[in-house]
Design an enzyme around this catalytic site. Structure first.
Site, PDB file in Angstrom:
ATOM      1  N   CYS A   4       0.826  -1.217   0.000  1.00  0.00           N
ATOM      2  CA  CYS A   4       0.000   0.000   0.000  1.00  0.00           C
ATOM      3  C   CYS A   4       0.862   1.270   0.000  1.00  0.00           C
ATOM      4  O   CYS A   4       1.463   1.596  -1.007  1.00  0.00           O
ATOM      5  CB  CYS A   4      -0.991  -0.030   1.154  1.00  0.00           C
ATOM      6  SG  CYS A   4      -2.335   1.156   0.907  1.00  0.00           S
ATOM      7  N   HIS A  18      -3.734  -4.865   0.386  1.00  0.00           N
ATOM      8  CA  HIS A  18      -3.314  -5.273   1.737  1.00  0.00           C
ATOM      9  C   HIS A  18      -3.376  -6.793   1.895  1.00  0.00           C
ATOM     10  O   HIS A  18      -4.343  -7.317   2.454  1.00  0.00           O
ATOM     11  CB  HIS A  18      -4.220  -4.615   2.788  1.00  0.00           C
ATOM     12  CG  HIS A  18      -3.887  -3.184   3.037  1.00  0.00           C
ATOM     13  ND1 HIS A  18      -2.919  -2.786   3.933  1.00  0.00           N
ATOM     14  CD2 HIS A  18      -4.370  -2.056   2.471  1.00  0.00           C
ATOM     15  CE1 HIS A  18      -2.835  -1.467   3.928  1.00  0.00           C
ATOM     16  NE2 HIS A  18      -3.698  -0.994   3.054  1.00  0.00           N
ATOM     17  N   GLU A  51      -1.888  -8.655   3.955  1.00  0.00           N
ATOM     18  CA  GLU A  51      -1.855  -9.083   5.363  1.00  0.00           C
ATOM     19  C   GLU A  51      -3.263  -9.228   5.940  1.00  0.00           C
ATOM     20  O   GLU A  51      -3.473 -10.020   6.864  1.00  0.00           O
ATOM     21  CB  GLU A  51      -1.011  -8.122   6.204  1.00  0.00           C
ATOM     22  CG  GLU A  51      -1.672  -6.800   6.613  1.00  0.00           C
ATOM     23  CD  GLU A  51      -1.786  -5.773   5.476  1.00  0.00           C
ATOM     24  OE1 GLU A  51      -1.359  -6.081   4.343  1.00  0.00           O
ATOM     25  OE2 GLU A  51      -2.297  -4.667   5.732  1.00  0.00           O
TER      26      GLU A  51
END
Ligand code: MN
Length: 241
Positions: free
Chosen positions: A107, A209, A211
């Site tokens: 990001c 993202h 994660e």
């Protein structure tokens, strides 16, 4: 036996509560991958020394890069600008490039990478690409959208897909990619969603993202697994084992 890599993860800037913070998902994703996460708050003056003890890097998400850094325009939606973090991460990126440290940019991280190399950013995506695809939902919450990944790219190889659903949480993106970067993924509205650097041994940068979904989505976890594996291979190469 393989070494256990130490992966430095940049944190958010100092906040009003006098904290440096980082969403826990980054830490969990690196632990699942078999690495040891260490948090890197901005403002570290001893970066050369730091890099002698780290094996890999994650440039994490967060607020916007100051448009002045890339000669962009200010925009009313630009938020959480922090000069200490900008300067720290730009310097850290220069070390990543010079020392060829395996690095995953996420990001804000892809934006920092591009700016560090002389590229520019779109200050506010809806102004440029409209709102057919939401890259975040008001006021500032994550959403999901599809991406297309370049077949044959390192990214396609890592996630094992050329069409994927990603968790998107941004309002800026790369405008002009810096020389040396190869664009390897787009959103349906044309937004650049990932770049790689062919001249760097392992540098992958994504606008989404991974994660946030890695615990349940093996393709997204693979980004962290591949980073840790790249580090292990590099350590083994250097020690001849
Ligand atoms: Mn997006």
């Amino acid at each position: 036996m393989n070494p256990i890599p130490i992966i430095g993860i940049t944190t958010y800037a100092r906040n009003e509560s006098r904290n440096f913070t980082l969403p826990m998902e980054y830490v969990d994703a690196i632990r699942r991958a078999g690495g040891i996460p260490v948090l890197l708050p901005p403002g570290e003056p001893h970066q050369t020394e730091l890099f002698s003890r780290l094996d890999g890097i994650i440039l994490s998400g967060g607020g916007d890069v100051d448009p002045a850094v890339y000669r962009g325009n200010d925009h009313e939606t630009v938020y959480m600008v922090d000069h200490e973090r900008d300067q720290s991460e730009l310097e850290l990126t220069r070390h990543v490039l010079e020392l060829e440290v395996p690095t995953l940019c996420i990001c804000r991280g892809i934006q920092v990478l591009n700016v560090a190399l002389g590229g520019t950013l779109i200050e506010h995506l809806p102004d440029e690409v409209g709102d057919a695809i939401a890259h975040r939902v008001p006021p500032r919450n994550p959403t999901q959208h599809p991406i297309s990944v370049e077949p044959g790219s390192r990214l396609a190889d890592i996630i094992g897909q050329t069409e994927a659903t990603t968790t998107s949480w941004h309002h800026q993106a790369i405008r002009r990619p810096a020389a040396g970067l190869e664009v390897v993924a787009h959103a349906p509205d044309g937004t650049i969603e990932a770049v790689e650097m062919p001249d760097h041994p392992w540098l992958v940068a994504v606008q989404w993202h991974p994660e946030l979904t890695a615990a349940d989505d093996p393709g997204q976890q693979q980004l962290f697994d591949a980073l840790v594996q790249a580090v292990i291979d590099r350590i083994n190469d250097r020690t001849g084992s």
